[in-house]
Write an enzyme that holds these catalytic residues in place. Structure first.
Site, short mmCIF file in Angstrom:
data_model
loop_
_atom_site.label_atom_id
_atom_site.label_comp_id
_atom_site.label_asym_id
_atom_site.label_seq_id
_atom_site.Cartn_x
_atom_site.Cartn_y
_atom_site.Cartn_z
N GLY A 85 -0.15 -5.07 -8.22
CA GLY A 85 0.39 -5.71 -7.53
C GLY A 85 0.87 -7.21 -8.21
O GLY A 85 0.75 -8.35 -7.40
N THR A 86 1.47 -7.33 -9.36
CA THR A 86 1.24 -8.00 -10.33
C THR A 86 2.43 -8.84 -9.67
O THR A 86 2.70 -10.13 -9.66
CB THR A 86 1.80 -7.52 -12.11
OG1 THR A 86 0.23 -7.13 -12.51
CG2 THR A 86 2.23 -9.37 -12.55
N HIS A 145 -2.00 -9.81 -18.33
CA HIS A 145 -2.88 -8.69 -18.26
C HIS A 145 -4.14 -8.28 -19.04
O HIS A 145 -4.90 -7.19 -18.92
CB HIS A 145 -2.13 -7.38 -19.02
CG HIS A 145 -1.16 -7.33 -17.53
ND1 HIS A 145 -0.94 -6.90 -16.08
CD2 HIS A 145 0.47 -6.42 -18.18
CE1 HIS A 145 0.36 -7.06 -15.64
NE2 HIS A 145 0.89 -6.79 -16.54
N ARG A 169 -6.44 -3.65 -7.40
CA ARG A 169 -5.98 -2.72 -6.94
C ARG A 169 -6.83 -1.19 -6.64
O ARG A 169 -7.20 -0.98 -8.15
CB ARG A 169 -4.78 -2.51 -7.18
CG ARG A 169 -3.56 -1.61 -5.82
CD ARG A 169 -2.41 -1.40 -6.39
NE ARG A 169 -1.46 -0.56 -5.76
CZ ARG A 169 -0.40 -0.34 -5.92
NH1 ARG A 169 0.32 -0.31 -6.67
NH2 ARG A 169 -0.04 0.21 -4.32
#
Length: 338
Positions: A85-86, A145, A169
């Protein structure tokens, strides 16, 4: 004579600089050669660097950021596992934070720019000096990330420590989304079978993984420092976007006013940032993100529970076992359907 001395000084300085760069390259190459490696999900090799798997092409940037990046107290870092969902989080955070400058209905930047352009990854912004020179856009908003333990020291510092928003997620949908992206997003990448990718995933060989280390690192920190780390769940955000957008706005220091709520601004931002809306914008139908990923590959389904269409009962059992072995006892649970 003076000109000769000046030229000599410049030549010496240039030679010294070139020598340092060459030494840095040699050190980088030696480091890469010493790291454990595995065939990656694409044509790139993955190397185990600081406890997480990373392509060699990114290790140099991560090293530079780790050594030199200086966070500010009002910085906001968006952290995610890849394909968790970045893009959605970037769109939401940008729109909420900058809503005094842009409204969803009046020439909003998301209508003409991809969310990854508006909110750069930490190493991209650092190398391009977007984060250090663009003071007009304070607080600075960037993403990463990187697992928590590998963040630059100033981001984690108790004295400075910028705010971190982590979007988690469930591991089942994360895997399926990543497999589609890394095997289908670019013609230049070698295809990887679902079974091979799955075998690597449950061993932890996944970009910036193992996934359990990534998730638990931010989860634990959110429990210890809730004022500095907000832990959001993708499935909760899908189920009740308004509630969790309000949590996000409060955390980053720009809570929605009663008037904004009455005017329906939260719903407007939610619609603007929805995957269905972003997917249909011309800017996201063409062009590339990074060197070879197409923008349109960033917007597939975004559903909760799509994994049931791909994972066999045996795969589910194996993944269940890994999650239980690696994550049991920490209180982090996942919704796998809505």
């Amino acid at each position: 004579m003076e000109n000769d001395q000046t030229r000599a000084t410049i030549t010496t300085a240039t030679t010294s600089s070139s020598s340092k760069e060459a030494d840095h390259d040699d050190c980088h190459d030696l480091l890469i050669a010493s790291l454990p490696k595995e065939k990656g999900w694409s044509s790139h090799q993955l190397y185990l660097y600081q406890g997480f798997w990373c392509p060699s092409v990114l290790i140099r940037e991560e090293m530079a950021v780790h050594q030199h990046f200086q966070a500010r107290q009002n910085d906001i870092a968006l952290a995610t596992n890849p394909k968790s969902g970045t893009t959605w989080l970037k769109a939401l955070a940008f729109s909420i934070l900058r809503r005094q400058h842009y409204t969803p209905s009046q020439n909003h930047p998301l209508l003409t720019s991809n969310p990854h352009t508006l909110v750069p990854f930490l190493f991209q912004g650092f190398l391009d000096q977007d984060l250090t020179s663009n003071i007009a856009h304070s607080p600075r908003l960037f993403s990463t990330h990187l697992p928590y333990h590998a963040l630059p020291p100033s981001i984690k510092s108790c004295a400075i420590g910028c705010r971190i928003v982590y979007l988690c997620r469930n591991p089942y949908d994360t895997f399926i989304s990543a497999w589609h992206f890394f095997t289908k997003a670019s013609d230049s990448l070698e295809p990887l079978s679902l079974n091979d990718a799955f075998d690597m995933y449950i061993r932890g060989v996944f970009g910036y993984g193992p996934f359990w280390v990534h998730m638990l690192g931010y989860w634990k920190e959110s429990l210890e420092r809730p004022q500095k780390v907000l832990f959001l769940k993708y499935e909760d955000l899908k189920d009740n976007p308004i509630l969790h957008m309000k949590r996000l706005a409060e955390f980053i220091g720009v809570p929605f006013s009663i008037e904004e709520e009455k005017e329906g601004l939260i719903e407007e931002i939610s619609r603007l940032c929805s995957i269905n809306n972003l997917r249909e914008l011309d800017v996201n139908k063409t062009g590339k993100f990074g060197s070879h990923f197409e923008n349109k590959a960033l917007f597939r389904k975004g559903e909760v529970g799509d994994w049931v269409n791909y994972l066999t009962p045996e795969m589910v059992e194996r993944l269940d076992k890994v999650i239980q072995e690696k994550m049991d006892g920490f209180g982090l649970t996942f919704k796998t359907s809505l």
